[in-house]
Scaffold this motif. Structure first.
Motif, mmCIF file in Angstrom:
data_model
loop_
_atom_site.group_PDB
_atom_site.id
_atom_site.type_symbol
_atom_site.label_atom_id
_atom_site.label_comp_id
_atom_site.label_asym_id
_atom_site.label_seq_id
_atom_site.Cartn_x
_atom_site.Cartn_y
_atom_site.Cartn_z
ATOM 1 N N SER A 68 13.154 134.349 -14.044
ATOM 2 C CA SER A 68 11.750 133.946 -14.033
ATOM 3 C C SER A 68 11.205 134.105 -12.614
ATOM 4 O O SER A 68 11.958 134.263 -11.660
ATOM 5 N N GLU A 69 9.880 134.043 -12.471
ATOM 6 C CA GLU A 69 9.261 134.282 -11.162
ATOM 7 C C GLU A 69 9.766 133.321 -10.077
ATOM 8 O O GLU A 69 10.116 133.772 -8.985
ATOM 9 N N PRO A 70 9.842 132.004 -10.323
ATOM 10 C CA PRO A 70 10.364 131.120 -9.265
ATOM 11 C C PRO A 70 11.829 131.423 -8.920
ATOM 12 O O PRO A 70 12.205 131.423 -7.743
ATOM 13 N N GLU A 71 12.624 131.702 -9.943
ATOM 14 C CA GLU A 71 14.030 132.043 -9.690
ATOM 15 C C GLU A 71 14.136 133.362 -8.938
ATOM 16 O O GLU A 71 14.967 133.514 -8.056
ATOM 17 N N ARG A 72 13.293 134.317 -9.312
ATOM 18 C CA ARG A 72 13.303 135.634 -8.674
ATOM 19 C C ARG A 72 13.017 135.503 -7.182
ATOM 20 O O ARG A 72 13.698 136.100 -6.355
ATOM 21 N N ALA A 73 12.019 134.723 -6.832
ATOM 22 C CA ALA A 73 11.668 134.551 -5.420
ATOM 23 C C ALA A 73 12.823 133.922 -4.645
ATOM 24 O O ALA A 73 13.152 134.362 -3.536
ATOM 25 N N ALA A 74 13.437 132.906 -5.230
ATOM 26 C CA ALA A 74 14.570 132.245 -4.572
ATOM 27 C C ALA A 74 15.761 133.199 -4.454
ATOM 28 O O ALA A 74 16.429 133.248 -3.412
#
Length: 87
Positions: A68-74
């Motif tokens: 997901s987008e938040p996981e991807r950024a992290a």
């Protein structure tokens, strides 16, 4: 970021190759081999470790793409730091 079963097998095989190569270096030390032979074998060991690292990085990038987008950024931030730590 978890490794798939296939990636685990690939990394394990690459690390086994690196271990075998390092064992050969140690064997050469015991026979008092020429320094150039030792350097050549050490370089081979290093390349084998690099190949295992590459599989880990590619697997991590694939996992990041599916997150997901938040996981991807992290994950991207974490991978950037790992990449910067490689010498």
């Amino acid at each position: 970021m978890q490794l798939s079963a296939a990636d685990k097998l690939t990394v394990s095989a690459r690390l086994s190759e690196a271990k075998q190569s390092l064992d050969e270096v140690i064997g050469l030390l015991d026979t008092e081999a020429d320094a150039s032979a030792l350097i050549s074998k050490l370089n081979e060991s290093s390349r084998r470790l690099d190949r295992a690292s590459f599989v880990l990085m590619v697997s991590s990038l694939q996992g990041t793409a599916e997150a997901s987008e938040p996981e991807r950024a992290a994950n991207i931030k974490h991978l950037e730091q790992l990449f910067l730590d490689i010498e």
